[in-house]
Design a protein around this motif. Structure first.
Motif, short mmCIF file in Angstrom:
data_model
loop_
_atom_site.label_atom_id
_atom_site.label_comp_id
_atom_site.label_asym_id
_atom_site.label_seq_id
_atom_site.Cartn_x
_atom_site.Cartn_y
_atom_site.Cartn_z
N TYR A 114 44.59 -1.02 -59.01
CA TYR A 114 43.47 -1.80 -59.50
C TYR A 114 42.62 -1.04 -60.50
CZ TYR A 114 44.91 -4.63 -55.60
OH TYR A 114 45.66 -5.38 -54.73
N TYR A 115 42.91 0.24 -60.69
CA TYR A 115 42.21 1.06 -61.67
C TYR A 115 40.68 0.96 -61.50
CZ TYR A 115 46.84 1.05 -63.63
OH TYR A 115 48.18 1.16 -63.78
N SER A 116 40.26 1.14 -60.27
CA SER A 116 38.84 1.10 -59.98
C SER A 116 38.22 2.42 -60.42
CB SER A 116 38.61 0.88 -58.48
OG SER A 116 37.24 0.97 -58.19
N ARG A 117 37.73 2.43 -61.64
CA ARG A 117 37.17 3.66 -62.21
C ARG A 117 35.97 4.15 -61.41
NH1 ARG A 117 41.45 5.09 -63.96
NH2 ARG A 117 42.32 3.96 -65.68
N ASP A 118 35.20 3.22 -60.87
CA ASP A 118 34.04 3.58 -60.07
C ASP A 118 34.46 4.41 -58.86
OD1 ASP A 118 31.33 3.52 -59.31
OD2 ASP A 118 31.70 1.81 -57.99
N PHE A 119 35.49 3.93 -58.15
CA PHE A 119 35.97 4.67 -56.99
C PHE A 119 36.63 5.98 -57.41
CE2 PHE A 119 39.25 5.89 -53.96
CZ PHE A 119 38.50 5.97 -52.79
N GLU A 120 37.46 5.92 -58.44
CA GLU A 120 38.17 7.11 -58.91
C GLU A 120 37.18 8.20 -59.34
OE1 GLU A 120 41.97 8.22 -61.70
OE2 GLU A 120 40.75 6.52 -62.31
N TYR A 158 30.89 2.93 -49.90
CA TYR A 158 31.51 1.75 -50.49
C TYR A 158 31.52 0.56 -49.54
CZ TYR A 158 32.90 3.93 -54.77
OH TYR A 158 32.85 4.52 -56.00
N SER A 181 45.78 2.45 -53.70
CA SER A 181 45.78 1.13 -54.34
C SER A 181 44.62 1.00 -55.32
CB SER A 181 45.67 0.03 -53.29
OG SER A 181 46.82 0.01 -52.49
N LEU A 182 43.43 1.42 -54.91
CA LEU A 182 42.27 1.29 -55.80
C LEU A 182 42.45 2.09 -57.08
CD1 LEU A 182 39.11 1.43 -53.51
CD2 LEU A 182 39.84 -0.44 -54.96
N ILE A 183 42.93 3.30 -56.93
CA ILE A 183 43.06 4.16 -58.11
C ILE A 183 44.26 3.76 -58.96
CG2 ILE A 183 43.55 6.52 -58.89
CD1 ILE A 183 41.92 7.48 -56.44
#
Length: 167
Positions: free
Chosen positions: A137-143, A17, A132-134
């Protein structure tokens, strides 16, 4: 599975990332051991982009009410064309930071043992950038990538912020 093995896998995820920033020598990914034996995977900002001849050519502003950012030429107040701004940013160089401050460090994961007799270490995202991302910010890509890694390691949710491998 040892903590170090899990740390290497999580480092690979974070590196994927941050590869562009790592290639530019602006960030590095590292694992450190904390006093309690827990491993911490983190990114550290080690360089900053600067324009070599005109560092103050543009003024940047963000209006929280309209959620819009603006860029203006400092001397004239006019908005640059896309081509002018792209040319200026393409001339940027990375300058190593002289001092690393606490805000230059982003914690991503903790790996440790709840108890001495635990056979497998836990993974925690409590209070981290991954959390924080999950969750914010609901970063589906990272999750999605994180969940795929958990599955590969045979880990599952213990709570919404901790993950455990069971026999």
């Amino acid at each position: 599975m040892k903590k170090q093995t899990i740390a290497r896998e999580l480092e690979k995820l974070i590196t994927s990332y941050h590869q562009e920033m790592i290639d530019k020598k602006m960030e590095k990914v590292e694992t450190i051991e904390r006093d309690n034996g827990t491993l911490e995977i983190r990114t550290v900002t080690i360089g900053e982009e600067e324009h070599p001849t005109e560092p103050n050519k543009y003024t940047f502003d963000f209006n929280e009410m309209t959620m819009k950012s603006t860029i203006t030429e400092t001397e004239t107040g006019r908005t640059p064309t896309d081509e002018e701004f792209k040319k200026w940013t393409s001339e940027m160089v990375v300058v190593p930071k002289e001092t690393i401050k606490r805000w230059d460090v982003s914690r991503w994961f903790y790996i440790g043992h709840h108890e001495e007799e635990d056979k497998f270490p836990y993974i925690s995202i409590e209070g981290t950038m991954a959390d924080s991302l999950i969750n914010e910010y609901y970063s589906r890509d990272f999750e999605t990538a994180f969940n795929e890694l958990l599955s590969k390691l045979n880990y599952e949710h213990e709570t919404h912020i901790t993950f455990k491998k069971y026999d």
